[in-house]
Design a protein around this motif. Structure first.
Motif, PDB file in Angstrom:
ATOM      1  N   LEU A   1       0.648  -1.098  -0.381  1.00  0.00           N
ATOM      2  CA  LEU A   1      -0.101  -0.051  -0.200  1.00  0.00           C
ATOM      3  C   LEU A   1       0.886   1.333   0.206  1.00  0.00           C
ATOM      4  CD1 LEU A   1      -3.112   0.904  -0.498  1.00  0.00           C
ATOM      5  CD2 LEU A   1      -2.858   1.131   2.579  1.00  0.00           C
ATOM      6  N   ILE A   2       1.763   1.331   0.904  1.00  0.00           N
ATOM      7  CA  ILE A   2       2.663   2.611   0.635  1.00  0.00           C
ATOM      8  C   ILE A   2       3.459   3.363  -0.841  1.00  0.00           C
ATOM      9  CG2 ILE A   2       4.972   4.040   1.988  1.00  0.00           C
ATOM     10  CD1 ILE A   2       2.281   3.663   3.811  1.00  0.00           C
ATOM     11  N   PRO A   3       4.077   2.025  -1.300  1.00  0.00           N
ATOM     12  CA  PRO A   3       4.450   2.714  -2.321  1.00  0.00           C
ATOM     13  C   PRO A   3       3.147   2.928  -3.167  1.00  0.00           C
ATOM     14  CG  PRO A   3       5.391   0.477  -1.889  1.00  0.00           C
ATOM     15  CD  PRO A   3       4.575   0.481  -0.457  1.00  0.00           C
ATOM     16  N   ALA A   4       1.937   2.017  -3.444  1.00  0.00           N
ATOM     17  CA  ALA A   4       1.158   2.467  -4.337  1.00  0.00           C
ATOM     18  C   ALA A   4       0.535   4.016  -4.416  1.00  0.00           C
ATOM     19  CB  ALA A   4      -0.028   1.512  -4.100  1.00  0.00           C
ATOM     20  N   VAL A   5       0.302   3.966  -2.817  1.00  0.00           N
ATOM     21  CA  VAL A   5      -0.038   5.498  -2.725  1.00  0.00           C
ATOM     22  C   VAL A   5       0.892   6.280  -3.046  1.00  0.00           C
ATOM     23  CG1 VAL A   5      -1.002   6.963  -1.068  1.00  0.00           C
ATOM     24  CG2 VAL A   5      -1.941   4.674  -0.449  1.00  0.00           C
ATOM     25  N   THR A   6       1.961   6.642  -2.760  1.00  0.00           N
ATOM     26  CA  THR A   6       3.140   7.320  -3.074  1.00  0.00           C
ATOM     27  C   THR A   6       3.562   7.433  -4.933  1.00  0.00           C
ATOM     28  OG1 THR A   6       4.380   6.460  -1.057  1.00  0.00           O
ATOM     29  CG2 THR A   6       5.586   7.093  -3.413  1.00  0.00           C
ATOM     30  N   LYS A   7       3.116   6.325  -5.196  1.00  0.00           N
ATOM     31  CA  LYS A   7       3.348   6.178  -6.624  1.00  0.00           C
ATOM     32  C   LYS A   7       1.837   7.632  -7.428  1.00  0.00           C
ATOM     33  CE  LYS A   7       2.716   3.145 -11.028  1.00  0.00           C
ATOM     34  NZ  LYS A   7       1.211   3.880 -11.492  1.00  0.00           N
ATOM     35  N   GLU A   8       0.765   7.074  -6.665  1.00  0.00           N
ATOM     36  CA  GLU A   8      -0.137   7.805  -7.607  1.00  0.00           C
ATOM     37  C   GLU A   8      -0.232   9.325  -6.440  1.00  0.00           C
ATOM     38  OE1 GLU A   8      -2.804   7.141  -9.158  1.00  0.00           O
ATOM     39  OE2 GLU A   8      -1.553   5.586  -9.212  1.00  0.00           O
ATOM     40  N   VAL A   9       0.749  10.207  -5.088  1.00  0.00           N
ATOM     41  CA  VAL A   9       1.081  11.089  -5.315  1.00  0.00           C
ATOM     42  C   VAL A   9       1.750  11.579  -6.459  1.00  0.00           C
ATOM     43  CG1 VAL A   9       1.801  11.956  -3.292  1.00  0.00           C
ATOM     44  CG2 VAL A   9       0.420  10.848  -2.463  1.00  0.00           C
TER      45      VAL A   9
ATOM     46  N   ARG B   1       2.684  10.879  -9.056  1.00  0.00           N
ATOM     47  CA  ARG B   1       1.480  10.873 -10.538  1.00  0.00           C
ATOM     48  C   ARG B   1       1.397  12.465 -10.561  1.00  0.00           C
ATOM     49  NH1 ARG B   1      -2.759   9.799 -12.850  1.00  0.00           N
ATOM     50  NH2 ARG B   1      -3.624   9.034 -11.205  1.00  0.00           N
ATOM     51  N   TRP B   2       0.360  12.443  -9.536  1.00  0.00           N
ATOM     52  CA  TRP B   2       0.188  13.860  -9.133  1.00  0.00           C
ATOM     53  C   TRP B   2       0.431  15.204  -9.481  1.00  0.00           C
ATOM     54  CZ3 TRP B   2      -0.650  17.318  -5.117  1.00  0.00           C
ATOM     55  CH2 TRP B   2      -1.117  18.492  -5.342  1.00  0.00           C
ATOM     56  N   TRP B   3       1.627  14.944  -8.261  1.00  0.00           N
ATOM     57  CA  TRP B   3       2.350  15.931  -8.374  1.00  0.00           C
ATOM     58  C   TRP B   3       3.515  16.484  -9.602  1.00  0.00           C
ATOM     59  CZ3 TRP B   3       3.730  19.973  -4.722  1.00  0.00           C
ATOM     60  CH2 TRP B   3       4.933  20.453  -5.281  1.00  0.00           C
ATOM     61  N   ASN B   4       3.960  15.482 -10.059  1.00  0.00           N
ATOM     62  CA  ASN B   4       4.466  15.640 -11.658  1.00  0.00           C
ATOM     63  C   ASN B   4       3.340  16.376 -12.741  1.00  0.00           C
ATOM     64  OD1 ASN B   4       6.966  14.791 -10.417  1.00  0.00           O
ATOM     65  ND2 ASN B   4       6.309  12.700 -10.830  1.00  0.00           N
ATOM     66  N   ALA B   5       2.949  15.927 -12.858  1.00  0.00           N
ATOM     67  CA  ALA B   5       1.466  16.165 -13.345  1.00  0.00           C
ATOM     68  C   ALA B   5       0.981  17.987 -13.246  1.00  0.00           C
ATOM     69  CB  ALA B   5      -0.310  15.632 -13.996  1.00  0.00           C
ATOM     70  N   VAL B   6       1.135  18.372 -12.100  1.00  0.00           N
ATOM     71  CA  VAL B   6       0.739  19.230 -12.440  1.00  0.00           C
ATOM     72  C   VAL B   6       1.992  20.636 -12.022  1.00  0.00           C
ATOM     73  CG1 VAL B   6      -0.048  21.031  -9.868  1.00  0.00           C
ATOM     74  CG2 VAL B   6      -1.133  19.323  -9.519  1.00  0.00           C
ATOM     75  N   ASN B   7       2.855  19.757 -12.100  1.00  0.00           N
ATOM     76  CA  ASN B   7       4.380  20.608 -12.375  1.00  0.00           C
ATOM     77  C   ASN B   7       4.948  20.947 -13.245  1.00  0.00           C
ATOM     78  OD1 ASN B   7       4.805  21.981  -9.515  1.00  0.00           O
ATOM     79  ND2 ASN B   7       4.220  19.814  -8.818  1.00  0.00           N
TER      80      ASN B   7
ATOM     81  N   GLN C   1      13.794  16.306 -11.721  1.00  0.00           N
ATOM     82  CA  GLN C   1      14.071  15.373 -12.317  1.00  0.00           C
ATOM     83  C   GLN C   1      13.844  14.666 -10.797  1.00  0.00           C
ATOM     84  OE1 GLN C   1      14.401  13.443 -15.106  1.00  0.00           O
ATOM     85  NE2 GLN C   1      13.902  15.512 -16.226  1.00  0.00           N
ATOM     86  N   TYR C   2      14.225  14.990 -10.149  1.00  0.00           N
ATOM     87  CA  TYR C   2      14.048  14.140  -8.302  1.00  0.00           C
ATOM     88  C   TYR C   2      13.103  13.403  -8.021  1.00  0.00           C
ATOM     89  CZ  TYR C   2      14.208  13.660  -3.031  1.00  0.00           C
ATOM     90  OH  TYR C   2      13.833  13.045  -2.306  1.00  0.00           O
ATOM     91  N   TRP C   3      11.907  14.577  -8.106  1.00  0.00           N
ATOM     92  CA  TRP C   3      10.440  13.281  -8.444  1.00  0.00           C
ATOM     93  C   TRP C   3      10.280  12.463  -9.408  1.00  0.00           C
ATOM     94  CZ3 TRP C   3       9.346  13.613  -3.242  1.00  0.00           C
ATOM     95  CH2 TRP C   3       9.394  14.745  -2.206  1.00  0.00           C
ATOM     96  N   LEU C   4      10.690  12.759 -10.703  1.00  0.00           N
ATOM     97  CA  LEU C   4      10.268  12.123 -11.779  1.00  0.00           C
ATOM     98  C   LEU C   4      10.748  10.673 -11.153  1.00  0.00           C
ATOM     99  CD1 LEU C   4      10.641  13.797 -14.767  1.00  0.00           C
ATOM    100  CD2 LEU C   4       8.083  12.970 -14.087  1.00  0.00           C
TER     101      LEU C   4
ATOM    102  N   LYS D   1      11.342   9.942  -8.110  1.00  0.00           N
ATOM    103  CA  LYS D   1      11.084   8.458  -6.919  1.00  0.00           C
ATOM    104  C   LYS D   1       9.658   8.470  -7.280  1.00  0.00           C
ATOM    105  CE  LYS D   1      11.898   9.384  -2.946  1.00  0.00           C
ATOM    106  NZ  LYS D   1      12.616   8.712  -2.332  1.00  0.00           N
ATOM    107  N   GLU D   2       8.840   9.106  -8.168  1.00  0.00           N
ATOM    108  CA  GLU D   2       7.833   8.088  -9.048  1.00  0.00           C
ATOM    109  C   GLU D   2       8.218   7.104  -9.538  1.00  0.00           C
ATOM    110  OE1 GLU D   2       4.014   8.838 -12.699  1.00  0.00           O
ATOM    111  OE2 GLU D   2       5.778  10.462 -11.430  1.00  0.00           O
ATOM    112  N   ASN D   3       9.620   7.069  -9.983  1.00  0.00           N
ATOM    113  CA  ASN D   3       9.913   5.792 -10.511  1.00  0.00           C
ATOM    114  C   ASN D   3      10.264   4.269 -10.197  1.00  0.00           C
ATOM    115  OD1 ASN D   3       8.907   6.564 -13.299  1.00  0.00           O
ATOM    116  ND2 ASN D   3      11.243   7.613 -13.917  1.00  0.00           N
ATOM    117  N   GLU D   4      10.644   4.804  -8.635  1.00  0.00           N
ATOM    118  CA  GLU D   4      10.918   3.982  -7.704  1.00  0.00           C
ATOM    119  C   GLU D   4       9.772   3.287  -7.180  1.00  0.00           C
ATOM    120  OE1 GLU D   4      13.268   6.651  -5.186  1.00  0.00           O
ATOM    121  OE2 GLU D   4      15.454   6.855  -6.388  1.00  0.00           O
ATOM    122  N   ALA D   5       9.197   4.071  -6.908  1.00  0.00           N
ATOM    123  CA  ALA D   5       7.935   4.440  -6.119  1.00  0.00           C
ATOM    124  C   ALA D   5       6.688   2.459  -6.897  1.00  0.00           C
ATOM    125  CB  ALA D   5       6.875   4.925  -5.889  1.00  0.00           C
TER     126      ALA D   5
END
Length: 301
Positions: free
Chosen positions: A229-237, A239-245, A250-253, A255-259
């Protein structure tokens, strides 16, 4: 038991959205406020309303008894620097006491987006085992309207309550000869079963979508391991954050791939359990078998 607040706290914490100064022991509060008197000791005291849209979480009860408002989280709507007081827009069920451990997540990932991310993650993780006990048997009735939520699901088990005299021993009895009659879009389907004793609860087991999480106290199914659950929610968070920005960081992109990679590994290690399907059959009476003299004559030659 894992709640939405437990997951939100872990994700905010892991992503660095809770500043070191924003985890503290409360010095008081009311059902709509949290006071952090220790801010008085800081040289860089925050200004009025700095924490609007932040989220206040009561992480631990001072008494150690998990009493309310432990586990509650609400959006912050105001901050008064002269009294070191955060105000929330929805009241806690009890006033935070002096000594309660509090965490405040910043506004990068607002509370509403955290709920959205949790629900998106629960859908994408996959179906979980669920039961429905909304149907009760009736005399002279063999067809029952299925709840709408079950219309698209494949039933794994159909059982009825054979013993009504002991709540600790329901003696759930398997019904193998059942059928589901489909229906047009927007209308309910039918469950057809043999006639059983009136007044018995009918229990349906199926794989379905996790119920929607809408409050801090919403429970997460125990069939979903926290490591999933933790990486699943992190990935969704993220994904939204990177879309908004605009995906420009590259750091947050990364982190999304790592999740996403962590989620894939976690699902392999902790797959969601699926109940075994019980045998299904139809029993026919002699009244259902029609005698054909011509066929009999052909067979006897």
């Amino acid at each position: 038991m894992t709640t939405a607040a437990n997951i939100a706290y872990r994700v905010w914490q892991d992503l660095g959205k809770i500043d070191a100064f924003e985890e503290f022991v409360a010095t008081g509060g009311s059902t709509t406020t949290v006071v952090n008197g220790k801010i008085a000791d800081r040289q860089d005291r925050p200004e009025d309303n700095y924490s609007i849209d932040f989220t206040a979480m009561i992480v631990r009860d001072a008494g150690g008894a998990s009493a309310a408002p432990e586990g509650e989280m609400q959006r912050i709507s105001a901050y008064v620097s002269s009294t070191y007081t955060h105000t929330v827009d929805t009241a806690f069920t009890a006033a935070p006491a002096s000594g309660d451990y509090v965490a405040i997540a910043n506004a990068d990932i607002p509370l509403r987006e955290m709920y959205r991310a949790i629900n998106n993650a629960l859908v994408k993780i996959g179906e979980i085992p669920l039961t429905d006990t909304s149907l009760t048997s009736e005399s002279s009735k063999t067809e029952y309207t299925l709840p709408v939520a079950l219309k698209r699901e494949d039933l794994l088990r159909v059982e009825y309550q054979a013993n009504t005299g002991d709540s600790d021993d329901n003696d759930w009895t398997h019904i193998g000869d059942y059928d589901v009659l489909p229906a047009a879009p927007g209308s309910t389907a039918l469950l057809r079963i043999p006639q059983i004793v009136s007044g018995r609860t009918i229990r349906l087991t199926y794989m379905g979508v996790h119920p929607t999480v809408s409050t801090y106290s919403s429970y997460i199914s125990e069939y979903i391991h926290p490591a999933v659950l933790i990486p699943a929610v992190t990935k969704e968070v993220l994904r939204w954050w990177n879309a908004v920005n605009g995906g420009g960081n590259q750091y947050w992109l990364q982190k999304e791939n790592e999740a996403a990679q962590e989620l894939e590994m976690a699902l392999r290690k902790h797959p969601i359990w699926k109940p075994k399907r019980t045998p299904r059959y139809w029993e026919h009476s002699w009244d259902d078998i029609h005698y054909d003299p011509q066929l009999d004559a052909n067979n006897t030659g």
